[in-house]
Design a protein around this motif. Sequence first.
Motif, short mmCIF file in Angstrom:
data_model
loop_
_atom_site.label_atom_id
_atom_site.label_comp_id
_atom_site.label_asym_id
_atom_site.label_seq_id
_atom_site.Cartn_x
_atom_site.Cartn_y
_atom_site.Cartn_z
N VAL A 27 0.85 -1.24 0.09
CA VAL A 27 0.12 0.06 -0.09
C VAL A 27 0.78 1.31 -0.05
N GLU A 28 0.60 2.14 -1.03
CA GLU A 28 1.40 3.48 -1.14
C GLU A 28 0.39 4.51 -0.33
N THR A 29 0.85 5.31 0.16
CA THR A 29 0.02 6.53 0.66
C THR A 29 0.49 7.84 0.37
N PRO A 30 -0.25 9.00 0.49
CA PRO A 30 0.50 10.31 0.47
C PRO A 30 1.62 10.81 1.32
N PHE A 31 1.37 9.75 2.55
CA PHE A 31 2.22 9.94 3.59
C PHE A 31 3.39 9.42 3.63
N GLY A 32 3.61 8.44 2.57
CA GLY A 32 4.93 7.63 2.33
C GLY A 32 4.36 6.03 2.70
N ALA A 33 5.35 5.14 2.70
CA ALA A 33 5.02 3.60 2.86
C ALA A 33 4.71 3.33 4.22
N PRO A 34 3.72 2.36 4.71
CA PRO A 34 3.63 1.91 6.10
C PRO A 34 4.88 1.12 6.44
N SER A 35 4.49 0.55 7.64
CA SER A 35 5.68 -0.06 8.32
C SER A 35 6.12 -1.22 7.49
N ASP A 36 5.20 -1.86 6.67
CA ASP A 36 5.34 -3.11 6.06
C ASP A 36 4.24 -3.09 4.84
N GLN A 37 4.27 -4.37 4.42
CA GLN A 37 2.86 -4.84 3.51
C GLN A 37 1.77 -5.14 4.78
N VAL A 38 0.65 -5.27 4.09
CA VAL A 38 -0.53 -5.23 4.91
C VAL A 38 -0.99 -6.70 4.73
N LEU A 39 -1.32 -7.43 5.72
CA LEU A 39 -1.98 -8.88 5.57
C LEU A 39 -3.39 -8.71 5.31
N THR A 40 -3.97 -8.85 4.28
CA THR A 40 -5.68 -8.81 4.20
C THR A 40 -6.12 -10.39 3.99
N ALA A 73 -2.81 3.74 5.49
CA ALA A 73 -2.99 2.56 4.58
C ALA A 73 -4.17 1.80 5.16
N MET A 74 -4.54 1.99 6.34
CA MET A 74 -5.59 1.07 6.86
C MET A 74 -7.16 1.91 6.31
N LYS A 75 -7.10 2.95 6.25
CA LYS A 75 -8.26 3.67 5.79
C LYS A 75 -8.40 3.43 4.33
N GLN A 76 -7.19 3.66 3.30
CA GLN A 76 -7.38 3.28 2.09
C GLN A 76 -7.87 1.97 1.78
N LEU A 77 -7.40 1.10 2.75
CA LEU A 77 -7.84 -0.38 2.40
C LEU A 77 -9.26 -0.53 2.86
N GLY A 78 -10.03 0.56 3.50
CA GLY A 78 -11.36 0.32 3.69
C GLY A 78 -11.64 -0.15 5.36
N VAL A 79 -10.64 -0.23 6.20
CA VAL A 79 -10.69 -0.27 7.61
C VAL A 79 -11.71 0.64 8.35
N THR A 80 -12.66 0.15 9.05
CA THR A 80 -13.63 0.96 9.72
C THR A 80 -13.23 0.97 11.21
N ASP A 81 -12.83 -0.24 11.75
CA ASP A 81 -12.63 -0.38 12.90
C ASP A 81 -11.00 -1.03 13.27
N LEU A 82 -10.36 -0.27 13.94
CA LEU A 82 -8.90 -0.62 14.06
C LEU A 82 -8.67 -0.70 15.73
N ILE A 83 -7.99 -1.76 15.82
CA ILE A 83 -7.60 -2.37 17.06
C ILE A 83 -6.06 -2.21 17.09
N ALA A 84 -5.56 -1.43 18.10
CA ALA A 84 -4.00 -1.37 18.28
C ALA A 84 -3.48 -2.67 19.49
N VAL A 85 -2.64 -3.33 19.10
CA VAL A 85 -2.40 -4.23 20.20
C VAL A 85 -1.04 -3.91 20.39
N SER A 86 -0.91 -3.53 21.86
CA SER A 86 0.79 -2.76 22.38
C SER A 86 1.42 -3.48 23.36
#
Length: 290
Positions: A27-40, A73-86
């Motif tokens: 995923v490419e975004t106007p704010f650069g590349a995310p940390s890695d590819q995204v697993l969908t 990147a998450m928004k572009q892919l259509g994510v609506t509900d985002l969970i952060a695990v930290s």
Amino acid sequence: MEKMIGVIGGSGVYQIDGLEAAEWVTVETPFGAPSDQVLTGTLNGVKMAFLPRHGRGHVETPTTVPYRANIAAMKQLGVTDLIAVSAVGSLKEAYAPGDFLIVDQYIDRTFAREKSFFGPGMVGHVSVAHPVCADLSAACAEAARKTGVKVHEGGTYVAMEGPQFSTKAESELYRQWGADVIGMTGMPEAKLAREAELHYACVAMITDFDCWHPDHDAVDVAQVVAVAIKNAGKARDLVAALPDLLKGAAGDCATGCTHALDSAIMTAPEKRSAEMKAKLKTIAGRVLDL
């Protein structure tokens, strides 16, 4: 709108088990590349997207994580509900290593990161009085209980810059402030998710007691890694329980996540930068009529 669950995994959490039609996508975004590819893929009939916050192999520091690109990147892919695990350290005796805490507030002590999608040419001020989605947080707590993990609902997360752990004086100060856990990646991630009008929740996996505890006066990296690995299995079980709890169409919530930008943009329409409007199309297109 169809619901899609996104997960940003922290230390020790680098995948989602059981995804159907799993594929790593670039995923490419106007704010650069995310940390890695995204697993969908899909899990129990619900679309899912997973992004390792530090990249596979843990190559990004807490400061160099491309937070804006990750959320975009998450928004572009259509994510609506985002969970952060930290992974976090505990600042209270009652919150022990191995426990999970569902965060509801933050204290932002970071200083070397881009914290907003907005900027010169498109000024925006978004309220983060309630920085997480109450409905999604409740679902995460329920999912955690289903896994058998001890879960604490509600708590304040101190986000420090890192990469070093706290001094004892800092740890004691944060305890005086009433904070519950401490980590290095909770901000500006939560602020950016709010700007992106995503339902956002943070599952904090406790790995240690930081350095305030008399029996744990220094954070041992080996100990943190060992507990993080154990927590990671519980976190994957939690994620696996979420689709059944979140099935249905995406929509509004009690916290108003999907309307965070309603009155946020201050720049007069005739003064708005064309370049910034183009960059913000995915993030703020709803209120920019794009």
